[in-house]
Design a protein around this motif. Structure first.
Motif, PDB file in Angstrom:
ATOM      1  N   ASP A 134       0.840  -1.198   0.000  1.00 23.92           N
ATOM      2  CA  ASP A 134       0.000   0.000   0.000  1.00 23.92           C
ATOM      3  C   ASP A 134       0.879   1.254   0.000  1.00 23.92           C
ATOM      4  OD1 ASP A 134      -2.408   1.656   0.375  1.00 23.92           O
ATOM      5  OD2 ASP A 134      -1.692   1.883   2.437  1.00 23.92           O
ATOM      6  N   VAL A 138       1.520   4.406  -2.852  1.00 22.93           N
ATOM      7  CA  VAL A 138       1.537   5.849  -2.572  1.00 22.93           C
ATOM      8  C   VAL A 138       2.837   6.471  -3.084  1.00 22.93           C
ATOM      9  CG1 VAL A 138       1.530   7.596  -0.748  1.00 22.93           C
ATOM     10  CG2 VAL A 138       0.009   5.621  -0.589  1.00 22.93           C
ATOM     11  N   SER A 145       6.461  10.266   1.004  1.00 21.41           N
ATOM     12  CA  SER A 145       5.119  10.516   1.529  1.00 21.41           C
ATOM     13  C   SER A 145       5.072  11.731   2.441  1.00 21.41           C
ATOM     14  CB  SER A 145       4.604   9.279   2.283  1.00 21.41           C
ATOM     15  OG  SER A 145       5.475   8.933   3.330  1.00 21.41           O
ATOM     16  N   ARG A 153      -2.711  15.613  -1.905  1.00 23.68           N
ATOM     17  CA  ARG A 153      -3.372  14.511  -1.213  1.00 23.68           C
ATOM     18  C   ARG A 153      -4.873  14.525  -1.488  1.00 23.68           C
ATOM     19  NH1 ARG A 153      -1.690  11.116   2.731  1.00 23.68           N
ATOM     20  NH2 ARG A 153       0.242  12.268   3.032  1.00 23.68           N
ATOM     21  N   MET A 157      -5.229  11.259  -4.031  1.00 22.62           N
ATOM     22  CA  MET A 157      -5.308  10.033  -3.242  1.00 22.62           C
ATOM     23  C   MET A 157      -6.464   9.144  -3.670  1.00 22.62           C
ATOM     24  SD  MET A 157      -2.839   9.351  -1.302  1.00 22.62           S
ATOM     25  CE  MET A 157      -3.564   7.993  -0.392  1.00 22.62           C
ATOM     26  N   VAL A 160      -5.189   6.871  -6.371  1.00 24.11           N
ATOM     27  CA  VAL A 160      -4.196   5.977  -5.777  1.00 24.11           C
ATOM     28  C   VAL A 160      -4.896   4.850  -5.015  1.00 24.11           C
ATOM     29  CG1 VAL A 160      -2.368   5.806  -4.034  1.00 24.11           C
ATOM     30  CG2 VAL A 160      -2.368   7.708  -5.654  1.00 24.11           C
ATOM     31  N   ASN A 161      -5.876   5.199  -4.201  1.00 26.05           N
ATOM     32  CA  ASN A 161      -6.618   4.188  -3.440  1.00 26.05           C
ATOM     33  C   ASN A 161      -7.411   3.267  -4.364  1.00 26.05           C
ATOM     34  OD1 ASN A 161      -5.673   5.250  -1.022  1.00 26.05           O
ATOM     35  ND2 ASN A 161      -7.470   6.550  -0.712  1.00 26.05           N
TER      36      ASN A 161
END
Length: 298
Positions: A134, A138, A145, A153, A157, A160-161
Motif C-alpha cells: 500500500d 503511494v 510521503s 493529497r 489520493m 491511488v486508493n
C-alpha cells in the motif's frame, strides 16, 4: 468477496463434488499480527499452488526455514521478492518515485498472469506485507510521503486508493484465495477525564491481549471478507508446546458473523476429526465455511 471457484476439470479428470459447493469457495482476508506473530508461516498453509509476493526482508528466511523443516514443499511455492525504495538514501522525491514505479510495475507483472486466465492454476496469493505494498502504491504516485502537499493529497489520493482496491478485487475476481498480511500497531482509545480544569479528553493505550490494529490501507474492510488477528504469547498460561503459544482470532467476518470475536490456540480438532494448528489457513476457512473440510483447504 467470497467466490466459488469455477469447476474446471484438469487433464480430463472430472472434479468431485465437495460439501455443499460445486467447488471450494475462495475469499480475501486481512491477516494482522505484530513482529513474530506468524503472518508468513500462516500464509504457507494456504491452498497450493501458492504465490507469495514479498517486500518484507524477513519473508525469505521464514520460507527457507519452513522448506528445510518439511513444513511446506518448495515445488508448491513461487516466491517473488521485490524492493522498497531506499528512502533514507534518496534525497529527491523524484528518485523515490522512480524506484517505487519500477517495483510497482514488477508487482503488477507478477500478478498479471493470475488475472489473465491463471494458466498455472494458482489457488492462493499472499502479499507480504500489504502494509508495504500500500505504501509502495503511494510512493509511486507521490515520491516521499512526507512531501505530499495537502492539495495533492486531496486531488490524487482517490485514484491511488482506487488502484490498490483494483489490484485486490482483480485477484478476487480471478477466483484465488488472497491473504493481505498486515503489520500491527498498538490500539489507543479516547477517554473523558475530569480534573481541576474540568473535563479533558485523554488518550490511553489499550492493554487487552488482542488490542492491536492493522497498519495500512484504511478501507481494507471494504475489499476483504474477513480480518484475522494472529498472536504469539510466549508466557501463555498452561502452554506446554511451542504451538500452544500461537493463537488466531476472527475480528471481522462478512462470511459468517457468528464467529466474530472467537479465538483458538494450539492444536484443534475439526468436525471431521482432523487435528490441526489453529493459526493456519485451513482452520480459519472451516470456521468461515463450516460445511467444508480441512482437506479441501490444503
Amino acid at each position: 468477496m467470497p467466490r466459488p471457484r469455477p469447476a474446471a476439470p484438469r487433464d480430463g479428470v472430472a472434479s468431485r463434488s465437495r460439501s455443499t459447493f460445486a467447488s471450494t469457495p475462495t475469499f480475501v482476508s486481512s491477516i494482522v499480527a505484530g513482529e513474530g506473530g506468524g503472518k508468513t508461516r500462516f500464509s504457507l498453509t494456504m491452498p497450493k499452488p501458492l504465490v507469495i509476493v514479498s517486500v518484507d526482508p524477513n519473508t525469505r528466511a521464514v520460507v527457507e526455514k519452513a522448506i528445510a523443516e518439511g513444513f511446506v514443499d518448495a515445488a508448491d511455492l513461487t516466491v517473488h521478492h521485490l524492493k522498497m525504495p531506499a528512502i533514507a538514501f534518496l534525497s529527491d522525491k523524484d528518485d523515490v518515485k522512480e524506484e517505487a514505479e519500477a517495483s510497482w510495475a514488477a508487482f503488477i507483472e507478477i500478478l498479471r498472469p493470475l488475472v489473465d486466465g491463471n494458466p498455472d492454476a494458482v489457488k492462493s496469493v499472499s502479499l507480504d506485507t500489504a502494509t508495504e505494498f500500500d505504501m509502495m502504491n503511494v510512493l509511486q504516485a507521490f515520491g516521499k510521503s512526507d512531501q505530499i502537499t495537502p492539495e495533492a493529497r486531496r486531488n490524487q489520493m482517490g485514484p491511488v486508493n482506487t488502484r490498490w482496491k483494483g489490484v485486490v478485487r482483480a485477484l478476487s475476481d480471478a477466483g484465488v484465495n488472497v491473504a493481505l498480511l498486515h503489520r500491527a500497531r498498538e490500539k489507543w482509545e479516547t477517554k473523558t477525564q475530569r480534573g481541576t480544569r474540568g473535563a479533558e479528553e485523554v488518550r490511553d493505550k489499550m492493554t487487552g491481549p488482542w488490542d492491536f490494529e492493522r497498519i495500512g490501507f484504511k478501507d481494507t474492510g471494504f475489499i476483504t471478507s474477513a480480518e484475522i488477528q494472529l498472536k504469539f504469547d510466549p508466557d501463555r498460561e498452561g502452554a506446554t508446546r511451542l504451538s500452544d503459544r500461537f493463537g488466531l482470532r476472527i475480528s471481522r467476518s462478512t462470511i459468517r458473523p457468528a464467529v466474530i470475536g472467537k479465538e483458538w490456540w494450539g492444536r484443534q480438532q475439526a468436525e471431521d476429526g482432523t487435528r490441526i494448528h489453529a493459526a493456519t489457513f485451513p482452520w480459519l476457512a472451516v470456521q468461515l465455511y463450516p460445511a467444508t473440510t480441512i482437506e479441501e483447504w490444503r
